[in-house]
Design an enzyme around this catalytic site. Structure first.
Site, short mmCIF file in Angstrom:
data_model
loop_
_atom_site.label_atom_id
_atom_site.label_comp_id
_atom_site.label_asym_id
_atom_site.label_seq_id
_atom_site.Cartn_x
_atom_site.Cartn_y
_atom_site.Cartn_z
N GLY A 83 0.83 -1.21 0.00
CA GLY A 83 0.00 0.00 0.00
C GLY A 83 0.86 1.26 0.00
N PHE A 84 1.63 1.44 1.07
CA PHE A 84 2.59 2.56 1.19
C PHE A 84 1.91 3.92 1.17
CE2 PHE A 84 4.48 -1.00 -1.22
CZ PHE A 84 5.30 -1.49 -0.23
N PRO A 87 9.84 -9.67 16.06
CA PRO A 87 11.11 -9.31 15.43
C PRO A 87 11.19 -9.69 13.95
CG PRO A 87 11.48 -10.38 17.55
CD PRO A 87 10.02 -10.51 17.26
N ILE A 97 9.40 -4.08 20.37
CA ILE A 97 9.20 -4.72 19.07
C ILE A 97 8.34 -5.96 19.30
CG2 ILE A 97 10.35 -5.90 17.15
CD1 ILE A 97 10.67 -2.80 17.17
N LEU A 98 7.18 -6.00 18.67
CA LEU A 98 6.19 -7.03 19.00
C LEU A 98 6.47 -8.35 18.30
CD1 LEU A 98 3.02 -4.73 18.88
CD2 LEU A 98 4.50 -5.25 20.82
N GLU A 155 7.06 3.19 8.74
CA GLU A 155 7.54 4.25 7.85
C GLU A 155 8.94 4.74 8.17
OE1 GLU A 155 3.85 6.79 6.52
OE2 GLU A 155 3.38 5.61 8.29
N GLN A 158 9.66 -4.95 7.90
CA GLN A 158 9.18 -3.58 7.78
C GLN A 158 10.35 -2.60 7.66
OE1 GLN A 158 6.17 -2.89 6.94
NE2 GLN A 158 5.11 -2.26 8.78
N GLY A 181 0.40 -6.87 4.14
CA GLY A 181 1.60 -7.69 4.03
C GLY A 181 2.60 -7.41 5.13
#
Ligand code: MOS
Length: 758
Positions: A261-262, A652, A649-650, A724, A658, A489
Site C-alpha cells: 500500500g505505502f 522481530p 518490538i512485537l 515508515e 518492515q 503484508g
C-alpha cells in the site's frame, strides 16, 4: 512540566501480560506470518481474484490535457466493438455527490473534493474521462482506443517555478500549523560562527506497489459491495455511501489481502467508477488499473524545494534552525507534504523558523507515500547537519549528541521515550563507524571511492482516534477478535493474534484476528504507522468488557463469584482472581455452564490522549557505505544498517521486514526514483517500471537492523510505529556517504551518476 510517563493515566495502556504458558505465540516472538502459507500457495484472494457471475471488465481512458473541458466525445465506434456492453462518460454516468477528502471528516477517504465524471471539466493530465465495459479485459482495452475526444484547452499551471510565484501558506499542514517561530532565527543565523545555508530539492515519486489497484463492484438493489485493495475499509465504505447518497451500512468494502500500500491504496477514482459503471450496466464490474493507470489516477509524493539553514556556536549547539520551503499541491486536496514536521522534534536550538508553503498546480492530487514529509524533510535537514559537521570539523554523530534536546524543542512537551543517542552508539559500534575517515575522498579501492555516512531516522507515534473491536469467545475455547483493519503484508493479523493469545492466555492456534471487512466494528486506517497500537488499544478495551461479560454469565456458581472485573485477570484461557491464580474458571467452563455457544464483547478505543500529553516519536539512525566509480560515476551501496528505538518490538521477524522494506524504498528515493513530469503538458512521462526505477535485487545490499527494544511507557503494549521510519533519513545517509567518498555534495534527489561526473 507534565506528569511523569510512568504515573500518567496513559501508563495504564502499557500492560504487559504474564501468561508464560504460551510463550511460542507471545508478543516479542519472531513467529512467521500466519497468512504466509495461503499466499505462497496462491490461495489468498486479492481484489482482482474474486469471481462473480456476469462480471464485466472496465478499461479507463485518460485525458491528454491538464486543464479545460471535453468539447466532443464520440463513443459510437467503441460501443460497436466486439464484446463491449457500454461506454460511460460524464454524459451518462449516474449522478454522484463529490466525495469528502481525507481529513475533512473523521471517516473521509477521498484524495480530493473534485466531482468524479459528472461534467466535461478536466483538472489534470490523466484524469479518467471514459470507462469502457466489455466481456473481457482485452475487448475493453481495445475499444478504448476507438473513442475520439476533442478538448477545449485552457491555460494550465504545470511548471513548478510558475506555481511557486503564487505560493500560499496553507491553513494547516496535516494537522500542524504551517509556521513555527521561536526567537529570531535569521538574526541568530547571521551571528553564528559556524553555519550552513542550502537549498535541497526532491522530485515527485509515484506509487508502485506490486499489486495493481483493483476493485470489483456489485449492486443488489441499493446495496453496494466492493472487493477492494485498500488501507481504509471503514473510511472507503463511508465515503462511497456519501458519494452514492446511501447509508454507510448499505456499502460493504471487503479487502482481506493487499499487495502493498505505502499510502497509495486509498479511495481513488477507479472504485467510484467501478461502482457507478456497475450500477449503469446492472452487472458486476471489475476495474484493475494498468501500471500506466496507477501513474495517471493514483497520486504520489509531490515535488519539494526546501531551505535548511543551521547556525551553531563553537560548542556545537544550534543558535538557529531554519527549515522553510514549498511543495506542489492542488487547490482541491488537503495534502501539503509535511516536510518540516520532523524538524519540530529532532534537535535543540535557541531559535527556530519553520515555514511551509504550497504552490498550486494543475496535476493529480498529490497524496500520502511512505513517511510523507519525513522521508524528504530528513533528506534536507540530515544533509545540512552533515555539512555543518564538516564545517566544524566534528564527527557528525558527536555533533548530533551535542544538539540532543532534553524535551521537545518546539512544543516543550516531555518525550515519552527517546533513546536516539543510544541507537547511534549501538549502530556506530555494529557498523564500524570508527573506521570512517573524516576527510572526504580519502579512501580509494581500485577504481572505487569509498565513504561512510549517517543520518537520523524518525517518524511520529500516531494512534488514530475512533476504532472499535469485538472479541468473541466460543464454548470450545477459541477466541476471535474482529475489527475492520487492514493487512497489506506487514504482519498486522499475525501480531494481533500474538497479542490476543498472550492477553487471554490462549495458544495462538486458538486465536484468530478477523479484519478487512467494513461490516466489522469500525477500523482505523493502515497509515501513519499507527495501525498496530490503534488495534491493540481497541482490543484491550474489548477485553475489559469481556471480563465483565464473563463474570455476568458466570453467575454465583463459580469460584469467581462476588468478584468485580477489576479484581480478576485473564489467565490460561480463563479468568482468575488477581494474585490468586488458583481461584480460576476457564472460558470453556463459564460458557458451558451458561449454556452459551459464544460470548461477544465489543468496545471502542479511548481517544489517544497520550499524544497530547507527550511528544512521542520513533527514532533511529541509518548508517551507509557508498562506493562511487571514479571513471563512470556509478554508485553502489554495499552495506546499510538501521539502528532503531521504536519502543517494544512485537514481532522481530515481521518488524525486520518492515524496517528493511523501508530502507529499500529509501534507496529508491536516494538513487533512482523520479517521476518525470513534463512541465509543458503536465503529463507524467515515465509511467512504467521500465522507466520509473525502483531498486531491484542487484541494487539492494546487505541490510542489517537492530533496535533498543525499550518499551514506551505511554503506548499500548509499549510499542511505537515501525512501518515508515525505515525510509526516513536514508536519502541523507546515502548523500552523506557519497560526499565522504567523493567530496561531492548533491543537494537534489535522486543522486544519479551524472551528478557525480565532473
Ligand atoms: Mo502511509 S504513507 O501512512 O501508508
Amino acid at each position: 512540566m507534565k506528569t511523569d510517563p510512568e504515573t500518567s493515566p496513559s501508563a495504564r495502556d502499557y500492560r504487559p501480560c504474564n501468561n508464560e504458558a504460551h510463550k511460542h505465540g507471545a508478543v516479542g516472538q519472531p513467529i512467521s506470518r500466519l497468512d504466509g502459507p495461503l499466499k505462497v500457495q496462491g490461495k489468498a484472494p486479492f481484489a482482482a481474484d474474486v469471481s462473480l457471475s456476469g462480471l464485466l471488465f472496465g478499461s479507463l481512458l485518460y485525458s491528454t490535457i491538464a486543464r479545460g473541458s471535453i468539447a466532443t466525445i464520440d463513443t459510437i465506434e467503441a460501443e460497436r466493438a466486439p464484446g463491449v456492453v457500454l461506454v460511460m462518460t460524464y454524459k451518462n454516468a449516474p449522478r454522484m455527490h463529490p466525495p469528502r477528502p481525507t481529513m475533512s471528516a473523521p471517516k473521509a477517504a477521498a484524495p480530493s473534493e473534485l466531482p468524479i465524471m459528472q461534467n466535461p471539466t478536466i483538472h489534470w493530465n490523466g484524469e479518467a474521462v471514459a470507462v469502457v465495459l466489455a466481456e473481457t479485459q482485452e475487448q475493453a482495452d481495445h475499444a478504448k482506443s476507438l473513442i475520439h475526444i476533442n478538448y477545449n484547452e485552457l491555460p494550465a499551471v504545470t511548471s513548478f517555478d510558475a506555481a511557486k510565484a503564487n505560493s500560499r501558506t496553507p491553513a494547516m499542514v496535516i494537522g500542524q500549523p504551517p509556521v513555527v517561530e521561536i526567537g529570531d532565527a535569521e538574526a541568530a543565523l547571521k551571528e553564528a560562527p559556524y553555519k550552513v545555508d542550502q537549498i535541497y530539492r526532491t522530485p515527485r515519486h509515484n506509487h508502485n506497489a506490486i499489486e495493481l489497484h483493483a476493485a470489483t463492484a456489485s449492486w443488489v438493489g441499493d446495496n453496494l459491495t466492493i472487493h477492494d485493495a485498500t488501507q481504509k475499509v471503514t473510511h472507503s465504505a463511508w465515503t462511497l455511501a456519501q458519494v452514492f447518497g446511501i447509508e454507510e451500512r448499505q456499502v460493504r468494502v471487503i479487502s482481506p489481502y493487499v499487495g502493498g500500500g505505502f499510502g497509495g491504496k486509498g479511495l481513488w477514482y477507479h472504485q467510484v467508477l467501478a461502482a457507478a459503471a456497475a450500477r449503469l450496466a446492472g452487472r458486476p464490474v471489475r476495474i484493475v488499473l494498468s501500471r500506466e493507470g496507477v501513474f495517471r489516477i493514483v497520486g504520489g509524493r509531490t515535488v519539494t524545494e526546501q531551505r535548511v539553514a543551521l547556525g551553531a556556536n563553537a560548542d556545537g549547539h544550534l543558535m538557529a534552525l531554519i527549515h522553510t520551503g514549498v511543495s506542489a499541491m492542488t487547490a482541491h486536496n488537503n495534502m501539503a507534504e509535511p516536510f518540516t514536521h520532523s524538524t519540530r522534534h529532532l534537535y535543540a536550538a535557541k531559535a527556530f523558523k519553520i515555514v511551509q508553503e504550497v504552490a498550486d498546480m494543475n496535476m493529480i492530487a498529490n497524496a500520502f507515500m511512505r513517511a510523507p514529509g519525513e522521508s524528504v524533510g530528513t533528506f534536507a535537514v540530515e544533509s545540512a547537519i552533515d555539512e555543518l559537521a564538516e564545517t566544524m570539523q566534528l564527527d557528525p554523530i558527536d555533533l548530533r549528541e551535542r544538539m540532543e534536546p532534553t524535551k521537545d524543542p518546539t512544543s516543550g512537551l516531555k518525550f515519552s521515550s527517546r533513546h536516539l543517542v543510544e541507537a547511534y552508539r549501538r549502530g556506530a559500534e555494529r557498523f564500524g563507524w570508527q573506521r570512517r575517515l573524516s576527510r572526504p575522498r580519502a579512501r580509494q579501492e581500485g577504481d572505487w571511492l569509498v565513504g561512510l555516512g549517517v543520518a537520523t531516522a524518525t517518524y511520529p507515534y500516531i494512534r488514530m482516534p475512533g476504532g472499535a473491536a469485538r472479541i468473541k469467545i466460543y464454548s470450545d475455547g477459541r477466541a476471535v477478535a474482529q475489527m475492520a483493519s487492514q493487512e497489506m503484508g506487514m504482519g498486522t493479523a499475525t501480531v494481533q493474534a500474538q497479542h490476543i493469545s498472550q492477553r487471554l492466555g490462549l495458544p495462538i492456534e486458538m486465536v484468530t484476528f478477523e479484519y478487512g471487512d467494513s461490516s466489522l466494528p469500525d477500523g482505523t486506517i493502515a497509515g501513519g504507522s499507527s495501525q498496530t497500537v490503534s488495534i491493540a488499544r481497541a482490543i484491550m478495551a474489548a477485553c475489559d468488557v469481556l471480563a465483565s461479560d464473563l463474570l455476568k454469565i458466570a453467575g454465583n456458581d463459580t469460584p469467581l463469584a462476588g468478584l468485580t472485573a477489576d479484581e480478576v485477570e485473564f489467565q490460561n484461557g480463563g479468568l482468575s482472581k488477581k494474585g490468586q491464580p488458583e481461584i480460576f474458571e476457564s472460558f470453556v467452563s463459564i460458557l458451558r455452564r451458561a449454556g452459551r455457544d459464544v460470548l461477544a464483547s465489543e468496545a471502542a478505543a479511548p481517544p489517544p490522549l497520550e499524544m497530547k500529553e507527550y511528544s512521542m516519536h520513533s527514532w533511529g539512525a541509518h548508517f551507509c557505505e557508498a562506493r562511487v566509480n571514479t571513471l563512470t560515476g556509478e554508485i553502489r551501496i554495499p552495506r546499510i544498517l538501521g539502528s532503531y528505538d521504536c519502543g517494544r518490538i512485537l514481532n522481530p521477524k515481521t518488524a525486520t521486514s518492515q524496517f528493511k522494506g523501508g530502507i529499500i524504498m529509501g534507496l529508491g528515493l536516494a538513487l533512482t526514483e523520479e517521476t518525470l513530469f513534463d512541465e509543458r503538458s503536465g503529463r507524467i512521462m515515465n509511467r512504467s517500471l521500465a522507466e520509473y526505477h525502483v531498486p531491484v535485487h542487484l541494487d539492494v545490499p546487505d541490510i542489517d537492523v537492530i533496535w533498543t527494544d525499550i518499551p514506551d511507557p505511554c503506548s499500548p503494549l509499549g510499542a511505537r510505529g515501525i512501518g515508515e521510519i525505515g525510509i526516513t533519513g536514508v536519502g541523507a545517509a546515502v548523500a552523506n556517504a557519497i560526499y565522504n567518498a567523493t567530496g561531492k555534495r548533491v543537494h537534489d534527489l535522486p543522486i544519479t551518476l551524472d551528478k557525480l561526473l565532473d
